[in-house]
Design a protein around this motif. Structure first.
Motif, short mmCIF file in Angstrom:
data_model
loop_
_atom_site.label_atom_id
_atom_site.label_comp_id
_atom_site.label_asym_id
_atom_site.label_seq_id
_atom_site.Cartn_x
_atom_site.Cartn_y
_atom_site.Cartn_z
N LYS A 23 84.80 17.48 44.68
CA LYS A 23 83.63 18.74 44.40
C LYS A 23 82.50 17.99 44.52
O LYS A 23 82.27 16.74 43.89
N THR A 24 81.59 18.51 45.15
CA THR A 24 80.25 17.91 45.49
C THR A 24 79.43 18.22 44.49
O THR A 24 78.33 18.84 44.56
N ILE A 25 79.41 17.43 43.14
CA ILE A 25 78.53 17.45 42.39
C ILE A 25 77.84 16.30 41.65
O ILE A 25 78.64 15.18 41.91
N VAL A 26 76.98 16.40 40.92
CA VAL A 26 76.55 15.44 40.14
C VAL A 26 76.93 15.70 38.30
O VAL A 26 76.17 16.85 38.40
N PRO A 27 77.87 15.38 38.04
CA PRO A 27 78.05 15.75 36.73
C PRO A 27 76.69 15.78 35.78
O PRO A 27 76.01 14.93 36.10
N ALA A 28 76.97 16.31 34.64
CA ALA A 28 75.89 16.42 33.68
C ALA A 28 76.28 15.80 32.24
O ALA A 28 75.35 15.29 31.47
N GLU A 29 77.60 15.48 31.97
CA GLU A 29 78.14 14.82 30.82
C GLU A 29 79.17 13.98 30.81
O GLU A 29 79.90 14.50 31.53
N GLY A 30 79.46 13.11 30.15
CA GLY A 30 80.85 12.13 30.11
C GLY A 30 80.95 11.56 28.84
O GLY A 30 80.13 11.87 27.95
N ASN A 31 82.22 10.94 28.92
CA ASN A 31 82.60 10.50 27.55
C ASN A 31 83.32 9.09 27.55
O ASN A 31 83.86 8.91 28.64
#
Ligand SMILES: [Zn+2]
Length: 463
Positions: free
Chosen positions: A322-330
Motif C-alpha cells: 500500500k503506497t502510504i506514509v503511515p500516521a501512527e505506530g506503536n
C-alpha cells in the motif's frame, strides 16, 4: 548435631511407613482440577483450598483457616510452639494449577494421576501441589515422631498464582501480622538437575512500556508526500536501534549504576554450573547468541539487566503493498531488572531518554504497564541461605550451587512486605514440563524434598 541426625533418621522411617498414604493424598489432591484461569473452575479451586486446609489439619497444624480474597482463596495454618526464641518460618506455595490444553498431547488424562517409572504424572504434580505436600508432610512427620518442631512454622498456600497473583499482595498487607516470620520458604521452583542440586537466590524484576508514536493525522500518499513528512516506522526503528550500543549494552544513562556485583562466592558457583550452550540454544530454538559482550549466557539471563522490544505495529502489514506514509505506530518495550535496580528509577530514566530522542513535532504517548516488579535477591551469605544449603547438601549428598531465575513471582512481594529473606526450596527438574502437557514429579525428588524440608527446620533453629 546428634539431634539433627536423629530427626533425619526418624523422618526417613516416617517416609518408609507412610509412603503409600502420602502418595494417595497427593493423588486425591491432583484429582481436583483447580485451574484458576477458568471461571467455570471456581468451585474446584475452592474445593482444592478446602482439601489443603484438611491436609494442614491432619498434619496437626493449628489455626487453619481459608483466607478469602477478591479472587480465589488462600489457606493458612501454623504451629507456634517452638518457643519465643525460636525462629519462625513461613512456607509459601500454591494450590491452583495451569490450564491443560492441548489436551490431546497428554499421555494420560491430566486430572487422573498415574505413577509411571517413578514419576507421578498429572497437572499440578510439580507445580505446585507436590511441592506443597512434601512441606506439609515434613511437618506432619516431625510432629508425629518428635512431638515438636525446632522452629515455629506457618503456611500460606495461594489459590491464584497461575494467573499472576492479582490479590496476593493485598492479602500479604492485610495479614502481615499473622504472616510475620524470620524467613519465607518458597517451594515452587526447581533445581539445576537431579545430580546438581541448586538453590535459587534471585529473580529478575520488570518494567514495561506501551509507546504510541504519532507523526500526523492521517496516512498519506507516499508518492505525493513521501520524502518530506516524518514516518512513525522510521521514528520507532531509530528509537529501537538507539536502545543498545555496539556491545549490546543498554544505552539509558546510568542503567548499570545500581547493578550489584556478584560476590566472589556467587560468581564461583555460577561458573561451576555445568552449562551446555548448544543444548541451551536448541531448547531456545535459536542458531546464534547475542547479548551483552563479555558476559556468559547465564550472566546475561540471570544477573544482568536487559531490554527487549516485545512488539511493534505500524503501517500497512496486509497482503501486497500500500503506497502510504503511515500516521501512527506503536512499540512495546520491556526491561528486565536485577538487584539493586528500582523500577521507578528505571522508568524515570527511560522517559527522560525518550524525551531527549524524539524530534519536535512528533507526538509520543508513553504508558507504563503497571508499577513494575522489583528484582528479588537473597544474599548468598545470609545465614538462612547457609541453613538451606546445609539441609539440601545433607539430603542430596552434594553441596548445592546457586542459581537465579528469570521470572518474577509473588516471592518478591513476600520478601518485601514481610521483610524477610526468601529461601527457595524447590525440587523441580528441567524435564518436569511445568505448564505443559504431561507435567510430572520425579518421586525421588519428592522424597528428598520432604527430608530436606525437615532438615531445614533443624538448620534454621541452629542459626
Ligand atoms: Zn507454580
Amino acid at each position: 548435631m546428634q539431634r539433627v541426625a536423629e530427626a533425619h533418621l526418624k523422618l526417613r522411617d516416617y517416609v518408609e511407613a507412610e509412603r503409600d498414604r502420602i502418595i494417595e493424598s497427593l493423588f486425591e489432591w491432583l484429582r481436583i482440577p483447580s485451574i484458576s484461569a477458568h471461571p467455570d473452575r471456581t468451585d474446584d479451586v475452592r474445593r482444592s483450598a478446602q482439601f489443603t486446609a484438611q491436609l494442614l489439619r491432619e498434619a496437626d497444624l493449628e489455626n487453619v483457616e481459608i483466607l478469602e480474597t477478591q479472587g480465589a482463596p488462600s489457606v493458612y495454618g501454623d504451629w507456634l510452639h517452638a518457643g519465643p526464641d525460636a525462629p519462625t518460618a513461613l512456607v509459601y506455595g500454591h494450590h491452583d494449577v495451569q490450564p491443560v490444553d492441548p489436551l490431546d498431547q497428554w499421555m494420560s488424562p491430566p486430572f487422573e494421576p498415574v505413577m509411571v517409572d517413578g514419576e507421578c504424572r498429572a497437572r499440578g504434580a510439580i507445580d505446585d501441589k507436590g511441592q506443597v505436600l512434601y512441606e506439609i508432610e515434613a511437618v506432619r512427620g516431625l510432629l508425629r515422631t518428635e512431638g515438636s518442631l525446632p522452629v515455629n512454622v506457618k503456611f500460606v498456600v495461594e489459590g491464584e498464582e497461575e494467573v499472576g497473583s492479582p490479590n496476593f499482595e493485598d492479602l500479604l498487607w492485610r495479614e502481615s501480622d499473622r504472616l510475620r516470620c524470620d524467613a519465607v520458604v518458597a517451594s515452587d521452583t526447581g533445581m539445576w538437575s537431579r545430580h546438581v542440586p541448586s538453590i535459587c537466590v534471585g529473580m529478575r524484576g520488570l518494567v514495561a512500556f506501551d509507546i504510541k508514536v504519532r507523526t500526523g493525522t492521517i496516512d498519506l500518499h507516499s508518492g505525493v508526500f513521501g520524502g518530506a513528512v516524518p514516518n512513525p516506522a522510521h521514528v520507532i526503528a531509530d528509537l529501537v536501534a538507539a536502545l543498545h550500543d555496539d556491545e549490546h549494552r543498554v544505552t539509558l544513562p546510568g542503567f548499570y549504576d545500581d547493578v550489584r556485583a556478584l560476590t566472589p562466592e556467587e560468581q564461583a558457583s555460577l561458573d561451576a554450573l555445568p552449562f551446555d550452550e548448544q543444548k541451551w540454544m536448541a531448547s531456545a530454538g535459536v542458531r546464534r547468541l547475542e547479548g551483552e559482550k563479555g558476559r556468559t549466557v547465564l550472566e546475561q539471563t540471570w544477573t544482568r539487566p536487559t531490554c527487549d522490544v516485545v512488539g511493534i505495529s505500524v503501517g500497512y502489514t496486509g497482503a501486497g503493498i500500500k503506497t502510504i506514509v503511515p500516521a501512527e505506530g506503536n512499540v512495546k518495550i520491556s526491561f528486565r531488572l536485577v538487584p539493586d535496580q528500582e523500577p521507578a528509577k528505571v522508568t524515570e530514566s527511560f522517559l527522560a531518554w525518550l524525551e531527549d530522542r524524539v524530534p519536535d513535532g512528533i507526538e509520543v504517548d508513553v504508558r507504563p504497564e503497571g508499577p513494575g516488579v522489583a528484582p528479588a535477591l537473597t544474599p548468598v551469605d545470609h545465614p538462612a541461605v547457609g541453613a538451606l544449603r546445609r539441609a539440601i547438601g545433607r539430603v542430596w549428598g552434594k553441596e548445592p550451587l546457586f542459581t537465579r531465575e528469570g521470572g518474577s513471582g509473588p516471592e518478591e512481594a513476600l520478601g518485601r512486605v514481610l521483610e524477610a529473606p526468601v529461601l527457595f526450596l524447590g525440587v523441580g527438574l528441567p524435564g518436569d514440563r511445568f505448564h505443559a502437557p504431561n507435567e510430572r514429579m520425579v518421586m525421588d525428588q519428592f522424597w528428598k524434598g520432604l527430608l530436606a524440608a525437615g532438615e531445614l527446620w533443624g538448620e534454621l533453629a541452629r542459626g
